[in-house]
Scaffold this motif. Structure first.
Motif, PDB file in Angstrom:
ATOM      1  N   PRO A 140     -17.790  25.035   0.912  1.00  0.00           N
ATOM      2  CA  PRO A 140     -18.926  25.624   1.993  1.00  0.00           C
ATOM      3  C   PRO A 140     -18.636  26.960   2.485  1.00  0.00           C
ATOM      4  O   PRO A 140     -17.548  27.493   2.754  1.00  0.00           O
ATOM      5  CB  PRO A 140     -18.865  24.794   3.047  1.00  0.00           C
ATOM      6  CG  PRO A 140     -17.497  24.176   3.307  1.00  0.00           C
ATOM      7  CD  PRO A 140     -16.958  24.103   1.695  1.00  0.00           C
ATOM      8  N   HIS A 141     -19.671  27.910   2.396  1.00  0.00           N
ATOM      9  CA  HIS A 141     -19.465  29.170   2.794  1.00  0.00           C
ATOM     10  C   HIS A 141     -20.470  29.617   4.089  1.00  0.00           C
ATOM     11  O   HIS A 141     -19.971  29.815   5.249  1.00  0.00           O
ATOM     12  CB  HIS A 141     -19.724  29.967   1.665  1.00  0.00           C
ATOM     13  CG  HIS A 141     -19.793  31.494   1.829  1.00  0.00           C
ATOM     14  ND1 HIS A 141     -20.544  32.386   2.530  1.00  0.00           N
ATOM     15  CD2 HIS A 141     -18.605  32.338   1.820  1.00  0.00           C
ATOM     16  CE1 HIS A 141     -19.949  33.446   2.749  1.00  0.00           C
ATOM     17  NE2 HIS A 141     -18.927  33.819   2.356  1.00  0.00           N
ATOM     18  N   SER A 190     -12.848  22.792   1.991  1.00  0.00           N
ATOM     19  CA  SER A 190     -14.214  22.049   1.987  1.00  0.00           C
ATOM     20  C   SER A 190     -14.316  21.255   3.257  1.00  0.00           C
ATOM     21  O   SER A 190     -15.265  20.385   3.536  1.00  0.00           O
ATOM     22  CB  SER A 190     -14.448  21.133   0.688  1.00  0.00           C
ATOM     23  OG  SER A 190     -14.599  22.151  -0.069  1.00  0.00           O
ATOM     24  N   ARG A 191     -13.571  21.218   4.290  1.00  0.00           N
ATOM     25  CA  ARG A 191     -13.638  20.626   5.716  1.00  0.00           C
ATOM     26  C   ARG A 191     -14.742  21.696   6.341  1.00  0.00           C
ATOM     27  O   ARG A 191     -14.862  22.488   6.191  1.00  0.00           O
ATOM     28  CB  ARG A 191     -12.558  20.780   6.505  1.00  0.00           C
ATOM     29  CG  ARG A 191     -11.535  19.608   5.909  1.00  0.00           C
ATOM     30  CD  ARG A 191     -10.576  19.329   6.835  1.00  0.00           C
ATOM     31  NE  ARG A 191      -9.539  18.449   6.385  1.00  0.00           N
ATOM     32  CZ  ARG A 191      -8.603  18.725   5.481  1.00  0.00           C
ATOM     33  NH1 ARG A 191      -8.228  19.925   5.161  1.00  0.00           N
ATOM     34  NH2 ARG A 191      -7.733  17.884   5.252  1.00  0.00           N
ATOM     35  N   ILE A 199     -19.855  26.190  14.039  1.00  0.00           N
ATOM     36  CA  ILE A 199     -19.648  25.585  12.732  1.00  0.00           C
ATOM     37  C   ILE A 199     -18.802  26.452  11.982  1.00  0.00           C
ATOM     38  O   ILE A 199     -19.075  27.638  11.506  1.00  0.00           O
ATOM     39  CB  ILE A 199     -20.993  25.367  12.044  1.00  0.00           C
ATOM     40  CG1 ILE A 199     -22.221  24.716  13.142  1.00  0.00           C
ATOM     41  CG2 ILE A 199     -20.887  24.421  10.923  1.00  0.00           C
ATOM     42  CD1 ILE A 199     -21.664  23.496  13.621  1.00  0.00           C
ATOM     43  N   LEU A 200     -17.641  25.784  11.669  1.00  0.00           N
ATOM     44  CA  LEU A 200     -16.348  26.542  11.002  1.00  0.00           C
ATOM     45  C   LEU A 200     -16.254  25.946   9.575  1.00  0.00           C
ATOM     46  O   LEU A 200     -15.568  25.069   9.404  1.00  0.00           O
ATOM     47  CB  LEU A 200     -15.300  26.602  11.600  1.00  0.00           C
ATOM     48  CG  LEU A 200     -15.316  27.464  12.800  1.00  0.00           C
ATOM     49  CD1 LEU A 200     -13.801  27.541  13.526  1.00  0.00           C
ATOM     50  CD2 LEU A 200     -14.835  28.967  11.859  1.00  0.00           C
ATOM     51  N   PRO A 201     -16.938  26.328   8.422  1.00  0.00           N
ATOM     52  CA  PRO A 201     -16.605  25.656   7.102  1.00  0.00           C
ATOM     53  C   PRO A 201     -15.332  26.255   6.649  1.00  0.00           C
ATOM     54  O   PRO A 201     -15.065  27.424   6.899  1.00  0.00           O
ATOM     55  CB  PRO A 201     -17.671  26.084   6.501  1.00  0.00           C
ATOM     56  CG  PRO A 201     -18.745  26.653   7.100  1.00  0.00           C
ATOM     57  CD  PRO A 201     -18.068  27.259   8.308  1.00  0.00           C
ATOM     58  N   SER A 202     -14.530  25.456   5.849  1.00  0.00           N
ATOM     59  CA  SER A 202     -13.416  25.921   5.268  1.00  0.00           C
ATOM     60  C   SER A 202     -13.663  26.200   3.596  1.00  0.00           C
ATOM     61  O   SER A 202     -14.145  25.154   2.932  1.00  0.00           O
ATOM     62  CB  SER A 202     -12.224  24.852   5.425  1.00  0.00           C
ATOM     63  OG  SER A 202     -12.060  24.535   6.857  1.00  0.00           O
ATOM     64  N   LEU A 203     -13.286  27.470   3.147  1.00  0.00           N
ATOM     65  CA  LEU A 203     -13.737  27.768   1.838  1.00  0.00           C
ATOM     66  C   LEU A 203     -12.894  26.910   0.935  1.00  0.00           C
ATOM     67  O   LEU A 203     -13.526  26.710  -0.139  1.00  0.00           O
ATOM     68  CB  LEU A 203     -13.659  29.189   1.596  1.00  0.00           C
ATOM     69  CG  LEU A 203     -14.234  29.912   0.461  1.00  0.00           C
ATOM     70  CD1 LEU A 203     -15.844  29.740   0.229  1.00  0.00           C
ATOM     71  CD2 LEU A 203     -13.754  31.263   0.339  1.00  0.00           C
ATOM     72  N   ILE A 204     -11.662  26.703   1.251  1.00  0.00           N
ATOM     73  CA  ILE A 204     -10.923  26.098   0.250  1.00  0.00           C
ATOM     74  C   ILE A 204     -10.830  24.385   0.303  1.00  0.00           C
ATOM     75  O   ILE A 204     -10.852  23.854  -0.631  1.00  0.00           O
ATOM     76  CB  ILE A 204      -9.645  26.581   0.101  1.00  0.00           C
ATOM     77  CG1 ILE A 204      -9.660  28.145  -0.511  1.00  0.00           C
ATOM     78  CG2 ILE A 204      -8.672  25.963  -0.943  1.00  0.00           C
ATOM     79  CD1 ILE A 204     -10.232  28.244  -1.701  1.00  0.00           C
ATOM     80  N   LEU A 249     -20.203  26.988  -2.805  1.00  0.00           N
ATOM     81  CA  LEU A 249     -19.980  27.694  -4.083  1.00  0.00           C
ATOM     82  C   LEU A 249     -19.920  27.059  -5.189  1.00  0.00           C
ATOM     83  O   LEU A 249     -20.031  27.374  -6.130  1.00  0.00           O
ATOM     84  CB  LEU A 249     -18.658  28.501  -3.777  1.00  0.00           C
ATOM     85  CG  LEU A 249     -18.684  29.876  -3.169  1.00  0.00           C
ATOM     86  CD1 LEU A 249     -19.101  29.791  -1.822  1.00  0.00           C
ATOM     87  CD2 LEU A 249     -17.295  30.509  -3.328  1.00  0.00           C
ATOM     88  N   GLY A 250     -19.431  25.522  -5.082  1.00  0.00           N
ATOM     89  CA  GLY A 250     -19.356  24.876  -6.304  1.00  0.00           C
ATOM     90  C   GLY A 250     -19.398  23.312  -6.141  1.00  0.00           C
ATOM     91  O   GLY A 250     -19.906  22.845  -4.943  1.00  0.00           O
ATOM     92  N   ASP A 251     -19.117  22.621  -7.032  1.00  0.00           N
ATOM     93  CA  ASP A 251     -18.906  21.030  -7.165  1.00  0.00           C
ATOM     94  C   ASP A 251     -17.472  20.572  -6.784  1.00  0.00           C
ATOM     95  O   ASP A 251     -16.511  21.503  -6.756  1.00  0.00           O
ATOM     96  CB  ASP A 251     -19.470  20.739  -8.332  1.00  0.00           C
ATOM     97  CG  ASP A 251     -18.559  20.797  -9.579  1.00  0.00           C
ATOM     98  OD1 ASP A 251     -17.371  21.128  -9.421  1.00  0.00           O
ATOM     99  OD2 ASP A 251     -19.043  20.706 -10.655  1.00  0.00           O
ATOM    100  N   PRO A 252     -17.178  19.460  -6.453  1.00  0.00           N
ATOM    101  CA  PRO A 252     -15.869  18.835  -6.181  1.00  0.00           C
ATOM    102  C   PRO A 252     -14.800  19.227  -7.160  1.00  0.00           C
ATOM    103  O   PRO A 252     -13.775  19.060  -7.089  1.00  0.00           O
ATOM    104  CB  PRO A 252     -16.034  17.562  -6.038  1.00  0.00           C
ATOM    105  CG  PRO A 252     -17.464  17.317  -5.535  1.00  0.00           C
ATOM    106  CD  PRO A 252     -18.360  18.365  -6.483  1.00  0.00           C
ATOM    107  N   SER A 253     -15.244  19.553  -8.641  1.00  0.00           N
ATOM    108  CA  SER A 253     -14.381  19.664  -9.677  1.00  0.00           C
ATOM    109  C   SER A 253     -13.916  21.402  -9.710  1.00  0.00           C
ATOM    110  O   SER A 253     -13.010  21.433 -10.463  1.00  0.00           O
ATOM    111  CB  SER A 253     -14.735  19.358 -10.872  1.00  0.00           C
ATOM    112  OG  SER A 253     -15.173  17.797 -10.924  1.00  0.00           O
TER     113      SER A 253
END
Length: 486
Positions: free
Chosen positions: A150-151, A116-117, A109-114, A166-170
């Motif tokens: 996602p982290h 969000s994929r 599983i590879l989340p993308s930090l920036i 780490l955060g919300d969509p905004s």
């Protein structure tokens, strides 16, 4: 290595993993990956912020000394999008699913930090040549969970996959979680219940025998995206808490305050599933705290290691912290390791007494305070002089040691040098220009001690499309920072 029956992925206990008593997904069809000696590793490679307009990719690296391709990237799996910022990774199944023969550790599983994929990568069909199995688009996280960035990804005993955000969509901070179905990899929604959610998120670890999940806090995504501004610490954009969750009800129970500007990042319980304690590394104040369950049944923390800042000239601030960025514990719970990304050293502590860790190994692998650089150290509570620049195989290594991964048997510590492209660019511009490296340190598992393997260098500055930033390290058969025992 023991032959494995149909007992599911992973290992029965941490000590079984250490000894190579496997029940590994590849055991029957590919006996070469049985046991504790890793032969390949997977490493996300990042092009964001390097000036190269190419997608990030997953590198397969040969780490078998008997192989003709030793220390070489033998396969590259490019993502179909630009500027994802691949970062950490996890498994669809691990030792938390041990005993379930229907589960296989065959998807990374590879989340993308920036962006969000979340990429789901098939490593089961050909472990040396992974391929993309599924892509979870950002809109799925946004709509179904109101989370982004996602982290950390951990597999659960239920077969599902839990990812911290780490955060919300905004771009605001929000310490929520997203749950993926372990078979379809569809987003099921949030893991957490109730309206109470921490203001920030980052890493997590769970311990079902104590009905607890612990999460940490990095910073507000829109504040940290392009670099570090010390003023953002004062503004409350960076974290200071360990957050305690009820494992069975998924509710937020408690915040353990580690102090203003602490920035607690990687969190690790002891591997023994009965243990009600562990450690967290705090980046900015360069401290390690032991957290533990109290007699009352709640949780508390105490500082057990502190790396003194160095008074410097020619740097962002007059005091340079070590910046503890990664931390791990050996499978037998005897040694703790961490990296000081700015000072440039890796440390090994004997934690036989968890309240009094004892420094038993240290090695310098670059950093910001090396001789001949822009920074002059004017006061140092630990060193007599500035370390020499780190050179291996004629390559002067830019940056400092960052992500670490220990072999299952505890004898080899792998190190990569990229933290996060936005911060790499700010703190180590040469690293972005020249590419990062992966190194290996030989570990004395009897008395303690660290020694650089001078024959091992993976130079990501020589990649076909130009220098790249290599981050977290994973083994196909599981490792010290992804496997959790129930």
């Amino acid at each position: 290595s023991a032959s494995c029956g149909g007992c599911g992925p992973g290992y029965a206990t941490p000590l079984d993993a250490m000894k190579g008593k496997c029940c590994n997904v590849f055991a029957k069809s590919r006996p070469s990956v049985k046991g504790p000696r890793e032969e390949i590793v997977y490493v996300p490679c990042i092009y964001r912020n390097t000036g190269t307009e190419k997608p990030d990719y997953l590198a397969t690296v040969d780490v078998d000394p008997k192989s003709p391709h030793y220390c070489q990237v033998i396969h590259r799996l490019p993502m179909p999008n630009l500027k994802d910022e691949l970062h950490h990774s996890g498994w669809n199944a691990c030792s938390s699913c041990f005993g379930d023969p229907t589960k296989r550790r065959n998807r990374l599983i590879l989340p993308s930090l920036i962006s969000s994929r979340v990429y789901v990568v098939d490593v089961g069909t050909d472990l040396r040549a992974p391929r993309i199995h599924k892509i979870v688009e950002p809109v799925e996280l946004f709509w179904k969970g109101n989370v982004a960035n996602p982290h950390t990804s951990h597999c659960l005993g239920s077969g599902d996959i839990l990812i911290s955000c780490l955060g919300d969509p905004s771009g605001n901070g929000k310490g929520g979680f997203i749950l993926l179905d372990g078979e379809t990899f569809e987003v099921k929604g949030n893991w957490e219940n109730g309206e109470k959610v921490p203001p920030l998120g980052y890493d997590f670890w769970y311990q079902p025998r104590h009905n607890v999940l612990m999460s940490t806090e990095w910073g507000t995504p829109k504040a940290l995206a392009d670099g570090f501004n010390p003023a953002d610490v004062e503004r409350g954009h960076y974290g200071r808490h360990i957050n305690v969750w009820d494992w069975s009800t998924h509710t937020y129970l408690q915040a353990i305050d580690l102090g203003k500007g602490s920035i607690p990042l990687e969190i690790r319980f002891l591997h023994n599933p009965d243990a009600a304690e562990g450690f967290v590394g705090c980046a900015l104040n360069s401290a390690v705290h032991r957290f533990y369950k109290t007699e009352k049944g709640d949780w508390a923390a105490e500082k057990v290691i502190e790396v003194p800042s160095k008074k410097v000239q020619g740097w962002l601030l007059p005091d340079m912290p070590g910046l503890i960025t990664d931390i791990l514990i050996s499978l037998d719970d005897r040694f703790l390791y961490f990296s000081n990304w700015l000072h440039g050293d890796i440390r090994q502590y004997d934690i036989s007494d968890t309240r009094k860790p004892k420094l038993v190994g240290q090695v310098f692998l670059g950093g910001s305070i090396t001789k001949g650089g822009a920074v002059t150290v004017v006061e140092d509570k630990e060193l007599q002089g500035q370390p020499e620049p780190f050179v291996i195989k004629g390559r002067k290594v830019p940056g400092g040691p960052q992500m670490i991964q220990l072999s299952l048997d505890g004898k080899r510590l792998y190190v990569s040098t990229s933290l996060y492209s936005g911060w790499d660019k700010q703190f180590y511009p040469d690293l972005v220009k020249e590419g990062s490296v992966m190194l290996q340190i030989d570990v004395d598992t009897e008395r303690g001690g660290l020694k650089v393997n001078k024959n091992f260098l993976v130079d990501f500055g020589k990649e076909p499309d130009g220098p790249v930033l290599a981050h977290e390290i994973r083994y196909p058969g599981g490792d010290c920072t992804s496997d959790i025992w129930m």
